[in-house]
Motif scaffolding. Structure first.
Motif, mmCIF file in Angstrom:
data_model
loop_
_atom_site.group_PDB
_atom_site.id
_atom_site.type_symbol
_atom_site.label_atom_id
_atom_site.label_comp_id
_atom_site.label_asym_id
_atom_site.label_seq_id
_atom_site.Cartn_x
_atom_site.Cartn_y
_atom_site.Cartn_z
ATOM 1 N N THR A 1 78.758 45.865 27.285
ATOM 2 C CA THR A 1 78.098 45.061 28.307
ATOM 3 C C THR A 1 79.113 44.246 29.100
ATOM 4 O O THR A 1 78.983 44.092 30.325
ATOM 5 C CB THR A 1 77.072 44.126 27.657
ATOM 6 N N CYS B 1 80.641 46.397 31.597
ATOM 7 C CA CYS B 1 79.735 46.634 32.719
ATOM 8 C C CYS B 1 79.982 45.643 33.858
ATOM 9 O O CYS B 1 79.840 45.984 35.039
ATOM 10 C CB CYS B 1 78.286 46.531 32.241
ATOM 11 N N TYR B 2 80.359 44.415 33.508
ATOM 12 C CA TYR B 2 80.632 43.390 34.507
ATOM 13 C C TYR B 2 82.138 43.214 34.739
ATOM 14 O O TYR B 2 82.585 42.161 35.158
ATOM 15 C CB TYR B 2 80.017 42.060 34.068
ATOM 16 N N SER C 1 70.671 52.989 40.054
ATOM 17 C CA SER C 1 71.766 52.210 40.643
ATOM 18 C C SER C 1 72.229 52.815 41.967
ATOM 19 O O SER C 1 72.484 52.093 42.941
ATOM 20 C CB SER C 1 72.946 52.135 39.669
ATOM 21 N N SER D 1 69.330 55.340 34.554
ATOM 22 C CA SER D 1 70.012 54.100 34.935
ATOM 23 C C SER D 1 70.996 54.346 36.080
ATOM 24 O O SER D 1 71.055 53.570 37.043
ATOM 25 C CB SER D 1 70.751 53.513 33.731
ATOM 26 N N TYR E 1 82.322 48.512 41.290
ATOM 27 C CA TYR E 1 81.064 48.315 40.555
ATOM 28 C C TYR E 1 80.648 49.594 39.832
ATOM 29 O O TYR E 1 80.337 49.572 38.634
ATOM 30 C CB TYR E 1 79.967 47.868 41.518
ATOM 31 N N TYR F 1 80.348 50.327 35.851
ATOM 32 C CA TYR F 1 78.991 50.626 35.399
ATOM 33 C C TYR F 1 78.927 52.006 34.742
ATOM 34 O O TYR F 1 78.277 52.186 33.703
ATOM 35 C CB TYR F 1 78.018 50.561 36.573
ATOM 36 N N TYR G 1 80.460 51.768 31.351
ATOM 37 C CA TYR G 1 79.493 51.154 30.432
ATOM 38 C C TYR G 1 78.462 52.177 29.959
ATOM 39 O O TYR G 1 78.144 52.254 28.762
ATOM 40 C CB TYR G 1 78.811 49.987 31.128
#
Length: 326
Positions: A251, A254-255, A42, A38, A275, A279, A282
Motif C-alpha cells: 500500500t 501504491c502512493y 483507474s 482495479s 502514478y 499503482y 502495487y
C-alpha cells in the motif's frame, strides 16, 4: 466455545486445503478479476478526467456534466463489485473449511448478498464514524487545555482570518502544530475500534450462513460468538504478521509517487505515468500475495469460525451446491 490455538487451526486448514477441489484456481481467478478491474477503473477515471478537462465552454456543459456524473459513480460501482466478489470468495473459503464442493464459480454468489452486505457495511461505518467523532471531540477539548497546545494556539492566532476558508499554505502551517493532537486522536480511536472490529470479524460468515436474518442479526451473532475470543483470534493473526506487513508495504508503494514528491524527488516521467507505474507495481505485489498466501489466511479464519459458531441441525450448509469432499 473457544477458538483453538494456531497449531490446531493450521492442521485443520492444511487438511481442508489438501482435499479442496482446486483452491489455487479459485484464488487465481479472484486475484485476476480484482487486479484487472482495479486497473481498468483507474484507466477509465484518468480518461474521464482528460475528457472533462477538454470539455470546456458553455457549449459542452452538458457533456461535462454527464462525464462528471459517470466519474463520480464509477468508483462506487467498483467498490460494490469488489465487495460482492470478496463475499463470494469468503463463501468459497468457508466451503473449503467444511470440505465441501467449491470452485471459482462461487465468486459470483457474492452478488446475491449485495443488499444485506451493504446494510452491514453502512451500519459498521456509522458505528466507527460515531466513535471517531466522539474521540476527536474529547481529545481536542482535553488537548487544548494542556500546555502542549500552545504551538497550535499560536499558529491559529497568526492566521489573517481564522474564520475564513484555509488555503494550502495555511493548512501546511497548521499541520505540524496539530500533529501531536492527531496522533493522540488516532491512538485512542485505535484502542476503541480494533477490539470492536474483532467482535465483528465473524459477521460476514454468519451472513453467508443465514442471509435471511439480515445485517443487524449477523453483527449481533458475531459479537456473541467472539465474546472471550477476540484475543485468541488476535494471537492467530499474529502468526500472519508478515502477510499484513507485506500488504502494508504494498500500500505504501501504491502512493510512491506522492511520497517521492514530498521527499523532493522528481522522476523523469510525467505525474500520470508515475502514478500508474506505482499503482501497477502495487497491483502486481497484491496479486502475488493473494495467489501465494490468501487461501491459507482465509481458510484459517473460516476454520476459527467453524469452531465457535452455534451448532445447527443442517450442519452449517452454505450457498448452493454442498457436495461433501471428505
Amino acid at each position: 466455545m473457544n477458538i483453538p490455538n494456531y497449531r490446531d487451526l493450521k492442521q485443520r486448514t492444511d487438511s481442508a486445503l489438501k482435499v479442496a477441489r482446486d483452491p489455487k484456481k479459485t484464488i487465481l481467478v479472484y486475484a485476476s478479476v480484482l487486479t484487472g478491474l482495479s486497473l481498468l477503473v483507474s484507466i477509465l477515471l484518468e480518461v474521464l478526467d482528460a475528457r472533462i478537462s477538454n470539455a470546456g465552454g458553455l457549449s459542452k456543459m452538458d457533456t461535462r456534466s454527464i462525464l462528471s456524473t459517470v466519474r463520480s459513480i464509477l468508483p462506487v460501482v467498483q467498490s460494490l463489485v469488489l465487495l460482492c466478489l470478496e463475499m463470494g470468495y469468503l463463501g468459497a473459503a468457508l466451503r473449503f473449511a467444511r470440505k465441501q464442493y467449491a470452485d471459482h464459480r462461487d465468486l459470483r454468489s457474492g452478488f446475491r448478498y449485495l443488499a444485506p452486505l451493504l446494510r452491514m457495511v453502512l451500519l459498521q461505518a456509522l458505528i466507527y464514524t460515531g466513535i471517531l467523532l466522539a474521540v476527536t471531540n474529547l481529545v481536542a477539548q482535553l488537548y487544548l487545555i494542556t500546555p502542549f497546545a500552545q504551538p497550535l494556539l499560536e499558529a491559529v492566532a497568526q492566521l489573517p482570518d481564522p474564520t475564513a476558508a484555509l488555503d494550502d499554505q495555511a493548512l501546511a502551517a497548521l499541520f505540524l502544530p496539530m500533529l501531536p493532537m492527531l496522533v493522540i486522536t488516532m491512538a485512542v480511536f485505535a484502542l476503541l475500534a480494533v477490539p470492536l472490529a474483532y467482535r465483528y470479524r465473524m459477521a460476514n460468515y454468519r451472513l453467508l450462513d443465514h442471509p435471511q436474518e439480515g445485517a443487524r442479526a449477523a453483527l449481533r451473532s458475531s459479537r456473541h460468538m467472539m465474546r472471550g475470543n477476540c484475543f485468541r483470534l488476535f494471537k492467530v493473526d499474529l502468526h500472519f504478521w508478515w502477510y499484513y506487513l507485506l500488504t502494508f508495504l504494498a500500500t505504501v508503494i501504491c502512493y510512491g509517487d506522492s511520497i517521492l514528491l514530498l521527499a523532493g524527488v522528481q522522476l523523469p516521467i510525467s505525474e500520470t505515468a508515475a502514478y500508474f507505474l506505482f499503482y501497477a507495481l502495487y497491483l502486481v505485489i497484491q496479486f502475488f500475495l493473494f495467489l501465494g498466501f490468501r487461501n491459507r489466511l482465509e481458510v484459517t479464519h473460516t476454520t476459527a469460525y467453524e469452531a465457535i459458531r452455534p451448532q445447527e441441525a443442517e450442519g452449517g450448509v452454505v450457498l448452493g451446491n454442498i457436495f461433501d469432499m471428505a
